[in-house]
Write an enzyme that holds these catalytic residues in place. Structure first.
Site, short mmCIF file in Angstrom:
data_model
loop_
_atom_site.label_atom_id
_atom_site.label_comp_id
_atom_site.label_asym_id
_atom_site.label_seq_id
_atom_site.Cartn_x
_atom_site.Cartn_y
_atom_site.Cartn_z
N SER A 79 16.72 11.13 -5.05
CA SER A 79 17.65 10.33 -4.48
C SER A 79 16.44 9.32 -5.12
O SER A 79 15.50 8.59 -6.04
CB SER A 79 17.94 10.24 -3.45
OG SER A 79 17.98 8.75 -2.72
N ASP A 139 19.94 2.90 -6.76
CA ASP A 139 19.00 3.77 -6.65
C ASP A 139 18.35 4.52 -7.42
O ASP A 139 18.98 4.95 -8.38
CB ASP A 139 18.77 4.00 -5.26
CG ASP A 139 19.76 5.45 -4.82
OD1 ASP A 139 20.78 5.50 -5.91
OD2 ASP A 139 19.45 5.92 -3.94
N ASP A 142 19.41 7.93 -8.21
CA ASP A 142 20.83 9.07 -8.10
C ASP A 142 21.81 8.14 -8.56
O ASP A 142 22.87 8.85 -8.29
CB ASP A 142 20.62 10.32 -7.35
CG ASP A 142 21.15 9.93 -5.87
OD1 ASP A 142 20.78 9.34 -5.91
OD2 ASP A 142 21.53 10.85 -5.26
N ASP A 176 23.85 6.42 -6.00
CA ASP A 176 24.99 6.75 -4.85
C ASP A 176 24.40 5.90 -4.11
O ASP A 176 25.76 5.59 -3.29
CB ASP A 176 25.08 8.22 -4.43
CG ASP A 176 23.17 7.80 -3.56
OD1 ASP A 176 22.55 7.32 -3.62
OD2 ASP A 176 23.51 9.09 -2.67
#
Length: 444
Positions: free
Chosen positions: A99, A238, A240, A242
């Site tokens: 992340s 961010d 990843d 999400d």
């Protein structure tokens, strides 16, 4: 919280806390667990970290060694894995990403057949297998699995997003910060295909620059870009993809609290806000609650973590919830946060209301906030102190309706977090340090 798996998968420094051997064994267990009646069908996605290829290959090798058919989605947003599991009937899915962490960390996030975070019971069993407490049979001969590079998976995901938010963005100029991460695979193409002119920064991942002074955790460059250029809106993702932090035309940040307010009010107006409720965590700003109240919208609070937001939404059939960090869940469409879907939802409201992001959020007053971490010997013992509770209650009484105090233990460190929201920075400082100093002086 397990030995390796936390609330958001297994995460750690590569080849120290998170190793290739762990990835292989995770793949083996999932391939066996979901392949007891037939060959398991597993999808794997990854972000742009240098180590993501290694973990992708280890997971795939492990899964095929126990008979699974593995579909490789390549670099993709985490929510695309969740969606495709449900759309294409995969038995489970895996996302290789840490992340918003720096590149030297990585993570392995597991999803069940519903695209939701993996059941803790399965994660616990995987931990036992990693530690050698149990064994699984390996496939032999023609039962060994195979790997398929599934390039069309992202096309299916992008088409779905455009079906949900079918808008014409012609004439709109959008700036995006892709954090040198997963959003590089989808954001520009999707927004451009809807007619927008898109200018991207941090769109050249090299394996070690993901989240480095960019993206939703470091949006300063995007803010400056918005101030100097002629853009309608900016979006920062961010690593990843999400989460999403938006930036208005003047360079002001538009975090998850703003998004919940604007989307919640729009959904209420269009009769899609089921049970008239928005779900937040306890860290949402007091100003959000005041703004929701002024618009006759109810809210529910959960502890910190998108996992708990989702559980509350699912259990009560609420349609929108999220965190200040920009992790927003639209449960009518998805079971996890999706930065690109959130961006499209905001654009839809801008187009339908014929208003800028700044205009949409102007009635939300964000109270100044100060958060200070205090190191303690025993965080649970500190939180059980009756004397400390009395001090906290006194601050809460003095703040009244014009502020709030939240004192909670860290989930992973020997820390107590003291947060105050008030009408001024000076008040925040005074009240926070009244509690911080009390903890230190009394060695709680």
């Amino acid at each position: 919280m397990g030995k390796y798996f936390g609330t958001d998968g297994a995460r750690g420094r590569v080849n120290e806390n998170l190793t290739l051997d762990m990835a292989i064994r995770i793949g083996q267990y999932l391939g066996w667990y979901y392949g007891k009646e037939r060959h398991a069908k597993i999808i794997i996605g990854k972000d742009t970290r240098l180590s993501s290829d290694m973990f992708e290959m280890g997971l795939a090798a492990g899964a095929t060694s126990t008979g699974a058919t593995v579909y490789l989605l390549g670099v993709c947003p985490t929510p695309s894995v969740s969606y495709l599991i449900r759309k294409e009937h995969f038995d489970c899915g895996i996302m290789v990403s840490a992340s918003h962490n720096p590149y030297h960390d990585n993570g392995i996030k597991l999803f069940n057949h519903e695209g939701c975070k993996m059941n803790p019971e399965v994660e616990n069993a995987i931990e036992d297998y990693i530690d050698g407490k149990c064994t699984v049979p390996l496939a032999k001969d023609d039962a060994i699995g195979s790997v398929i590079e599934w390039n069309e998976g992202l096309e299916i995901y992008e088409s779905w997003l455009k079906e949900i938010v079918n808008i014409d963005l012609s004439g709109m100029k959008i700036a995006v910060d892709l954090a040198n991460g997963s959003a590089t695979a989808t954001a520009v193409e999707t927004l451009s295909s809807l007619g927008a002119t898109v200018e991207a920064i941090h769109n050249s991942p090299n394996g070690i620059n993901i989240n480095t002074n960019c993206g939703s955790t470091h949006p300063q460059e995007l803010q400056e870009m918005m101030r100097e250029g002629n853009y309608d809106v900016g979006f920062a993702f961010d690593g990843d993809a999400d989460r999403l932090i938006a930036v208005d035309e003047d360079g002001n940040l538009f975090n998850g609290d703003y998004t919940l307010y604007v989307c919640g009010r729009y959904m209420k107006k269009n009769n899609t806000l089921n049970k008239n409720t928005v779900v937040t965590t306890v860290m949402a700003n007091l100003g959000l609650y005041h703004a929701l109240r002024d618009n006759f919208i109810d809210y529910e609070q959960t502890v910190v973590g998108d996992k708990y937001v989702f559980e509350c939404m699912q259990n009560n059939d609420y349609r929108i919830g999220g965190e200040q960090s920009g992790h927003i869940i639209f449960l009518e469409h998805a079971v996890t946060g999706d930065g690109l879907l959130t961006a499209l939802k905001l654009l839809q409201i801008m187009v339908d209301e014929k208003k800028s992001l700044k205009e949409l959020g102007k009635d939300l007053f964000i109270y100044p906030q100060l958060l200070v971490n205090v190191q303690v010997q025993d965080k649970n013992k500190t939180m059980e102190s009756a004397e400390l509770k009395e001090q906290i209650d006194q601050v809460a009484a003095e703040l009244g309706d014009e502020g709030r105090i939240l004192v909670r233990p860290s989930g992973t460190e020997p820390l107590v977090r003291v947060m105050v929201e008030a009408k001024s920075d000076e008040l925040c400082h005074d009240y926070v340090y009244r509690i911080v100093d009390y903890i230190k002086e009394h060695k709680l």
